[in-house]
Design an enzyme around this catalytic site. Structure first.
Site, PDB file in Angstrom:
ATOM      1  N   HIS B 203       0.914  -1.254   0.085  1.00 25.54           N
ATOM      2  CA  HIS B 203      -0.143   0.027   0.011  1.00 25.54           C
ATOM      3  C   HIS B 203       0.735   1.205   0.020  1.00 25.54           C
ATOM      4  CE1 HIS B 203      -3.122  -2.864   1.915  1.00 25.54           C
ATOM      5  NE2 HIS B 203      -3.219  -2.833   0.530  1.00 25.54           N
ATOM      6  N   LEU B 205       0.857   5.849  -0.877  1.00 28.90           N
ATOM      7  CA  LEU B 205       0.367   7.204  -1.301  1.00 28.90           C
ATOM      8  C   LEU B 205       1.386   7.691  -2.364  1.00 28.90           C
ATOM      9  CD1 LEU B 205      -1.245   9.946  -1.131  1.00 28.90           C
ATOM     10  CD2 LEU B 205      -0.149  10.063   0.966  1.00 28.90           C
ATOM     11  N   GLU B 206       1.382   8.080  -3.389  1.00 25.55           N
ATOM     12  CA  GLU B 206       2.366   8.609  -4.464  1.00 25.55           C
ATOM     13  C   GLU B 206       1.919   9.888  -4.940  1.00 25.55           C
ATOM     14  OE1 GLU B 206       4.775   4.720  -6.111  1.00 25.55           O
ATOM     15  OE2 GLU B 206       3.597   5.973  -7.551  1.00 25.55           O
ATOM     16  N   HIS B 324     -10.252  -3.549  -6.340  1.00 26.65           N
ATOM     17  CA  HIS B 324      -9.793  -4.462  -7.077  1.00 26.65           C
ATOM     18  C   HIS B 324      -9.960  -5.840  -6.279  1.00 26.65           C
ATOM     19  CE1 HIS B 324      -5.969  -2.447  -6.285  1.00 26.65           C
ATOM     20  NE2 HIS B 324      -5.867  -3.330  -5.401  1.00 26.65           N
ATOM     21  N   MET B 376       7.400   1.433  -6.275  1.00 25.33           N
ATOM     22  CA  MET B 376       7.915   2.826  -5.778  1.00 25.33           C
ATOM     23  C   MET B 376       8.742   3.300  -7.032  1.00 25.33           C
ATOM     24  SD  MET B 376       9.224   1.950  -2.062  1.00 25.33           S
ATOM     25  CE  MET B 376       9.782   0.183  -2.259  1.00 25.33           C
ATOM     26  N   HIS B 399      -4.696  -5.456 -12.215  1.00 27.91           N
ATOM     27  CA  HIS B 399      -4.679  -4.618 -11.086  1.00 27.91           C
ATOM     28  C   HIS B 399      -3.253  -3.931 -10.729  1.00 27.91           C
ATOM     29  CE1 HIS B 399      -2.809  -7.366  -8.487  1.00 27.91           C
ATOM     30  NE2 HIS B 399      -3.118  -7.017  -7.364  1.00 27.91           N
ATOM     31  N   ALA B 401       1.272  -4.918 -10.836  1.00 25.47           N
ATOM     32  CA  ALA B 401       2.507  -5.382 -11.523  1.00 25.47           C
ATOM     33  C   ALA B 401       2.332  -6.822 -11.008  1.00 25.47           C
ATOM     34  CB  ALA B 401       3.745  -4.816 -11.244  1.00 25.47           C
ATOM     35  N   GLY B 402       1.977  -7.096  -9.819  1.00 24.61           N
ATOM     36  CA  GLY B 402       2.095  -8.518  -9.351  1.00 24.61           C
ATOM     37  C   GLY B 402       3.603  -9.032  -8.999  1.00 24.61           C
ATOM     38  N   LYS B 475       5.365   5.298   2.051  1.00 26.79           N
ATOM     39  CA  LYS B 475       5.055   3.472   2.052  1.00 26.79           C
ATOM     40  C   LYS B 475       4.695   3.379   3.679  1.00 26.79           C
ATOM     41  CE  LYS B 475       5.960   0.540  -0.128  1.00 26.79           C
ATOM     42  NZ  LYS B 475       5.066  -0.442  -1.241  1.00 26.79           N
TER      43      LYS B 475
END
Lengths: 145, 476
Positions: B203, B205-206, B324, B376, B399, B401-402, B475
């Protein structure tokens, strides 16, 4: 990651899973294997050796099978870690039949000292196994982080 | 995964023929390279889901699929309640309604670059993140009830945001059918102090810059252009969702035999939609969706305050908010006719095509914004739903990169400080309370998001609109 305590058959370790982490506890008794699995759970977040045993938290759970009891035990700890913002460094456990009674020893999360890596969301049924073999008891599952 | 075990339908579509106990075939979307890199477990999980009662059309996996619990992460499946269809706690996952929200700022990169460090500090100070972090909001019982049934709408009514935000959130900010009383004491207790918190793990915030636009008309309609600055928030329903998932997974696993359901994998724990347990889970899970929508709404409010302090000229407006990890009742074409089905998307984004009646006015004619998170150090993407995605995947796309590497391996490969310094050298400021957490989340531990998005586009699941690159990453 793997750590052995003085008793040769007692240890915890992690095993890889794509997105998450598998945890294993092993010991001469079912209770010791569950204790080691709980140490492996803490090690997902931080080094259990760096967690002081300042507070005792009682934990009780029950389940119809050993495997579901392991999941219940780990989820009970995850819940206590979340609502108390604590980490646990050791555990005293008694298991009788399908009931587990324990005391978890730990302290409040200290971000600077513990450098907690990740929150644990829950213990899953993936790779879930509790078994007794020639080397003692082994308890394992994958935890979602 | 061995490609020889699949039937190639196109360069980006691979089928697992229906055999044995499978009720439908399996379909995996992705380039040959992406599918080859998937674990064999993904194939096994797609096949297992195809055996569940009431499944319609096919068991799908998106291009970012990886080994999950019961369902692959990146798995999509729809079940018809009139055909004995089930609802599965494992098919939604522990982080109910985890999703991405993207905000436009009205700023260009040149205005943000000089104050980037100050902005990063202000965001990390205002938005609680990481293990043991609590928000400034404490909810008592009445507040929890209202939040669980009101979602982002409740948050706006409490002053966390504006009415206009709700028009750009799935379900208009409030998931209907939520039943607060189906949420346990433990789940509520776990959430009391976690509203407006980011969490940890993947999770974030960017603050991001629009680096490239692929479709100028759609980008313009979405209100973004090259060099614009946007903010993306990736998080979910926090402890409440985790606890709901934990409790229902166990209850469904124990109850399955009583329903006459043979589970190929215990993690596929499920119950018929038309059972007391199935209905109770749907009520609790929908309350979990509302919790996630409220959480992202409160974080939006905190982000706006941070921008006001550092960049008062910014106006943060909502581009869109997608979830998602959900199960939703939707109408889809099955056997030539539209019918209501319960669509499980676990690590898959809904991607409604142009003209869909559930889309808000501003984007209905164009299609749904599909927000794909990166890591990131890599790109995130804005895509748009296509007319074909209903036929291809029950209107679903990838949803993110995985993961390509386990957390263990990442920890052995990188040190947190090394990752932070390397990203700083590329102009990306990372703020995190945990160095170890940063190492486990190192960009190199993930699949190539560019390849995942390219595959989603080429397969027709959704179409690329814009590429976003990070300037600041907070992060947990």
């Amino acid at each position: 990651m793997r750590s052995r305590t003085p008793a040769p058959a007692s240890f915890w370790e992690h095993f890889p899973h794509d997105a998450d982490i598998g945890i294993v506890g092993a010991g001469p008794t079912r209770a010791e294997a569950f204790r080691q699995a709980a140490l492996a759970l803490t090690a997902v977040v931080t080094d259990p050796a760096n967690v002081a045993h300042l507070h005792a938290v009682p934990v009780m759970c029950q389940a119809p099978t050993d495997e579901l009891l392991l999941v219940e035990w780990l989820n009970a700890l995850i819940y206590e870690m979340a609502v108390r913002a604590m980490l646990f460094g050791d555990f005293a456990i008694e298991i009788a039949g399908g009931e587990l009674r324990a005391t978890a020893y730990g302290e409040a999360v200290d971000i600077a000292r513990h450098e907690p890596a990740v929150e644990i969301k829950g213990a899953t049924l993936t790779a879930l196994r509790v078994a007794h073999g020639p080397d003692g008891w082994r308890a394992q599952c994958v935890v979602d982080v | 995964m061995e490609l020889s075990s699949l039937v190639r339908k196109s360069d980006y579509e691979w089928w697992i023929p229906q055999t044995g106990a499978m009720r439908v075939p399996g379909v995996i979307y992705g380039s040959a390279a992406l599918v080859r890199a998937m674990d064999e477990k993904v194939r096994e999980q797609v096949v297992n889901v195809a055996m569940l009662p009431g499944i319609q059309r096919a068991s799908y996996a998106m291009p970012d699929a990886h080994w999950g619990y019961g369902f692959a992460i990146g798995g999509v499946a729809a079940f018809d309640p009139d055909d004995g269809g089930i609802v599965s706690a494992g098919g939604v996952g522990f982080d109910i309604s985890c999703g991405v929200r993207t905000l436009r700022t009205g700023l260009v990169a040149e205005s943000v670059e000089p104050v980037k460090r100050e902005l990063a500090h202000e965001l990390s100070r205002r938005v609680p993140a990481g293990v043991g972090s609590h928000g400034r909001i404490h909810l008592e019982e009445a507040g929890l009830e209202a939040m669980l049934e009101g979602g982002a709408r409740w948050a706006v009514q409490c002053g966390y945001g504006i009415e206009a935000d709700l028009g750009r959130v799935e379900e208009h900010g409030c998931m209907a059918g939520a039943v607060a009383s189906a949420v346990s004491f433990k789940a509520r207790h776990r959430q009391q102090d976690e509203m407006g918190t980011l969490g940890s793990g993947n999770h974030y915030l960017e603050v991001q810059r629009v680096a490239e636009v692929y479709d100028g008309d759609v980008a313009q309609a979405f209100g973004v252009a090259v060099n614009d600055v946007v903010v993306s928030i990736h998080c979910g329903s926090r402890g409440l969702g985790h606890q709901i998932g934990t409790e229902f997974l166990k209850e469904m696993a124990m109850a399955a035999r009583g329903f006459g359901i043979t589970l190929p994998d215990r993690e596929l724990a499920c119950a018929p939609v038309e059972s007391e347990l199935g209905r109770r889970y749907l009520g609790a899970m929908r309350a979990g969706i509302n919790c996630a929508l409220a959480n992202r709404q409160i974080i939006t409010h905190l982000v706006r305050h941070a921008f006001t302090t550092v960049l008062p000229q910014a106006t943060l407006t909502l581009l869109y908010d997608v979830s998602h990890n959900t199960c939703k009742l939707e109408s889809h074409i099955c056997n030539g006719a539209a019918k209501p089905v319960f669509v499980h998307r676990k690590g898959a984004t809904r991607a409604l095509g142009p003209g869909h009646p559930d889309l808000p006015d501003g984007v209905r004619a164009i299609g749904q914004p599909v927000l794909i998170g990166g890591t990131m150090g890599t790109a995130s993407y804005i895509l748009v739903g296509t007319a074909d995605s209903e036929r291809l995947s029950f209107s679903s796309s990838c949803h993110g990169a995985g993961r390509a590497m386990s957390r263990h391996q990442a920890l052995r490969t990188w040190k947190g400080r090394q990752v932070i310094d390397e990203l700083a050298g590329r102009g990306i400021i990372v703020k995190s309370p945990s160095s170890r957490g940063v190492a486990e989340e190192a960009p190199g531990a993930y699949k190539d998001v560019d390849a995942v998005v390219e595959a989603a586009d080429a397969a027709g699941l959704s179409r690329r609109v814009a590429k976003l690159v990070p300037l600041v990453c907070v992060k947990g």
